[in-house]
Enzyme design. Structure first.
Site, PDB file in Angstrom:
ATOM      1  N   GLU A 212       0.824  -1.199   0.000  1.00 54.34           N
ATOM      2  CA  GLU A 212       0.000   0.000   0.000  1.00 54.34           C
ATOM      3  C   GLU A 212       0.866   1.260   0.000  1.00 54.34           C
ATOM      4  O   GLU A 212       2.068   1.210   0.257  1.00 54.34           O
ATOM      5  CB  GLU A 212      -0.911  -0.008   1.227  1.00 54.34           C
ATOM      6  CG  GLU A 212      -1.885  -1.179   1.257  1.00 54.34           C
ATOM      7  CD  GLU A 212      -2.630  -1.276   2.574  1.00 54.34           C
ATOM      8  OE1 GLU A 212      -2.192  -0.624   3.550  1.00 54.34           O
ATOM      9  OE2 GLU A 212      -3.630  -2.006   2.636  1.00 54.34           O
ATOM     10  N   HIS A 213       0.248   2.401  -0.286  1.00 56.07           N
ATOM     11  CA  HIS A 213       0.973   3.668  -0.299  1.00 56.07           C
ATOM     12  C   HIS A 213       1.570   3.964   1.079  1.00 56.07           C
ATOM     13  O   HIS A 213       0.967   3.659   2.114  1.00 56.07           O
ATOM     14  CB  HIS A 213       0.035   4.819  -0.686  1.00 56.07           C
ATOM     15  CG  HIS A 213      -0.381   4.782  -2.122  1.00 56.07           C
ATOM     16  ND1 HIS A 213       0.487   5.038  -3.161  1.00 56.07           N
ATOM     17  CD2 HIS A 213      -1.584   4.533  -2.707  1.00 56.07           C
ATOM     18  CE1 HIS A 213      -0.152   4.950  -4.307  1.00 56.07           C
ATOM     19  NE2 HIS A 213      -1.411   4.638  -4.070  1.00 56.07           N
ATOM     20  N   ALA A 214       2.759   4.551   1.069  1.00 64.38           N
ATOM     21  CA  ALA A 214       3.348   5.003   2.324  1.00 64.38           C
ATOM     22  C   ALA A 214       2.448   6.065   2.949  1.00 64.38           C
ATOM     23  O   ALA A 214       1.802   6.842   2.245  1.00 64.38           O
ATOM     24  CB  ALA A 214       4.746   5.579   2.073  1.00 64.38           C
TER      25      ALA A 214
END
Length: 572
Positions: A212-214
């Site tokens: 997932e996105h940081a």
């Protein structure tokens, strides 16, 4: 073998284990302290944040307090205070006890006891389950499916034609192979890999935190996909412009086509933003395709105006070595100007209530000193241009930092998105100027190393400590340099394997890359529909979520293969 699918007993003592989500565990709390105390926690994801209050512990009791649900994806710190510190607790107040755990596991059960003397005791009541075996098992299954797909595809092609057409087919195949040699399949394979990964991560990526996105600073798998797609679009621009000029098209005609395509991209993106209902007062104006359209418009028109219809390759070695730079000098000047404008605004624009050059997520960051300053200059410019109601309302920083609205595809970030595409265009110019594969790979890998070092130096080779951290939300210059370096390295590998050595045709990614816009729009519109997405029970394991994500991705790959088999290709 139960660990391969994250199986756990449905009941543990009085706890319903099926009520837990992925990366969650139970924590039993007990206090032997003489007075009421207060439990605060802090996630490792929240940089320079205060501790947040989660539970009031009654005075000495023999009864356990109702268990808490904990997040296990990252480390978690605990502090217990004798006095209520309010919503947040800061480092300047001493606690009765403090501890940090980085070994919490999904579906585990843990005990935290506050002893009579004020110290803490942490114990494992039930071990959790490992989560990475599920990733391994699903992708072994995926490999088997892909092999079967390839065998089936080859068999279908073999039995499609009868022997009477064998001669014609062989002639057609020879012509097709000649055409394919002219068209670099590695570019389509790279684009296809990017769109397949984009579909996978947009499907949830199995709920793994590293996919997932940081949250704010950092670089996860999902953060690499969009910039890679932008970059490969830039690579293809010089090839397209050169081909059109060679056919006799005027620069005015090419520019008008670019404007029309950019408008279509922006319009499609705007329509996709209304997929949950076209409430115009709150319609998000920017997005992925909007940024594609803006970057394509600027770079496409700029490169067309700077291009020459014909140019002679210099004979001297040193002149050939810098010839692509000379041809790209006009675009390079704009690239440097855009970087200067971005840095000047980021570190020079005075944002009300925020320190100069602030790059944080606001909210609880820096102990909540600047709660409304998310993104600094970038957030402020987007707010002024787009308005509060027309930007993205659920940024990744909101869950961890309690941050306000922020648009990761906003207007301000377009400056360096254009730089990203220009760097791709430079790689495309290198492809045109240097005709040998050795020269191309040497240039690309040297450029990748240089940009990687620059990006690493700007970020201090760390997540939080550098001058300009790697940040996808802000589209920081260090983020641009590192993602372009990764893209160059990957394209070099794919180019060598697919076009130079011909060890792999690029299947099935080449076919996906040739209909990328259909796959992107389709997976966005069909995001919550059968047969692409489904739910069975709680869906509270990585194994189940990963199966769904891979299933959705494979369906779109199958659609791309079907379209390719019928020679149907669409681009805006």
């Amino acid at each position: 073998m139960s660990y391969l699918i994250e199986y756990t007993d449905p009941q543990w003592r009085d706890l319903d284990m099926r009520a837990l989500r992925v990366d969650e565990a139970y924590l039993y709390l007990k206090s032997d302290y003489a007075s009421r105390t207060y439990l605060y926690t802090l996630s490792d994801e929240c940089y320079t944040c205060p501790y947040s209050k989660v539970k009031v512990l009654p005075a000495t009791t023999s009864l356990d307090v109702e268990p808490l649900k904990l997040q296990t994806a990252v480390g978690l710190s605990f502090k217990i205070y004798a006095n209520d510190q309010g919503r947040y607790a800061y480092e300047n107040v001493s606690a009765l006890c403090a501890l940090r755990r980085s070994d919490l596991q999904e579906f585990g059960v843990y005990n935290l006891t506050l002893l009579a003397n004020g110290s803490c005791n942490f114990a494992v009541d039930k071990p959790g389950v490992p989560i990475n075996y599920a990733f391994l098992s699903v992708f072994v299954l995926l490999a088997v499916v892909l092999v079967l797909l390839k065998v089936g595809h080859s068999a279908w092609k073999y039995y499609r034609y009868d022997e009477a057409n064998a001669v014609a087919d062989s002639i057609g195949d020879a012509a097709a192979k000649a055409t394919q040699r002219k068209r670099l399949r590695s570019l389509d394979a790279f684009r296809g890999l990017a769109i397949v990964l984009m579909i996978f991560v947009n499907s949830g990526g199995g709920g793994y935190s590293w996919i997932e996105h940081a949250v704010w600073n950092g670089l996860h798998l999902a953060d690499i996909v969009f910039p890679s797609f932008l970059w490969i679009m830039g690579v293809c621009i010089p090839l397209s412009v050169k081909a059109q000029l060679a056919r006799g098209s005027s620069k005015t005609h090419i520019c008008l086509r670019i404007v029309w395509r950019a408008c279509k991209l922006f319009a499609i993106g705007l329509c996709l933003n209304s997929v949950n209902g076209p409430q115009l007062e709150q319609l998000r104006l920017m997005g992925v395709l909007q940024r594609f359209g803006i970057a394509y418009l600027i770079v496409g028109v700029l490169h067309t105006l700077c291009s020459r219809r014909e140019h002679l390759i210099p004979q001297r070695a040193w002149q050939r070595a810098i010839y692509d730079v000379c041809l790209f000098s006009g675009e390079l000047a704009v690239l440097l100007a855009l970087i200067a404008a971005y840095l000047g605004l980021t570190f020079g624009l005075r944002v009300p209530g925020c320190p100069l050059g602030y790059l944080g997520p606001g909210g609880k960051h820096m102990n909540g000193a600047y709660p409304q300053c998310i993104g600094g200059a970038a957030g402020y410019v987007d707010m002024q241009v787009l308005g509060q109601a027309h930007i993205y309302q659920h940024p990744t920083a909101r869950r961890v930092y309690d941050a306000s609205a922020f648009d990761p595809e906003g207007v301000f970030g377009c400056l360096l998105s254009v730089v990203q595409v220009l760097l791709g265009a430079f790689a495309g110019v290198t492809l045109l100027v240097h005709t040998t594969w050795q020269a191309r790979l040497k240039r690309w890998l040297l450029f990748a190393a240089l940009l990687g070092l620059l990006g690493g130096a700007l970020s201090g080779f760390s997540q939080e400590k550098g001058i300009i951290p790697v940040n996808k939300n802000l589209w920081s210059i260090s983020f641009v340099f590192l993602t372009v370096a990764l893209a160059l390295a990957l394209l070099s590998l794919v180019y060598y394997v697919v076009d130079v050595r011909q060890l792999w045709s690029g299947y099935p990614f080449t076919e996906c890359g040739m209909n990328a816009i259909i796959l992107y729009v389709g997976h966005t519109v069909m995001h919550k529909m059968l047969p692409w997405h489904w739910r069975i029970g709680a869906m509270n394991t990585h194994f189940e979520l990963l199966l769904e994500s891979v299933w959705n991705t494979l369906l779109w790959v199958a659609i791309a293969l079907y379209l390719d088999a019928h020679e149907f290709y669409y681009s805006v």
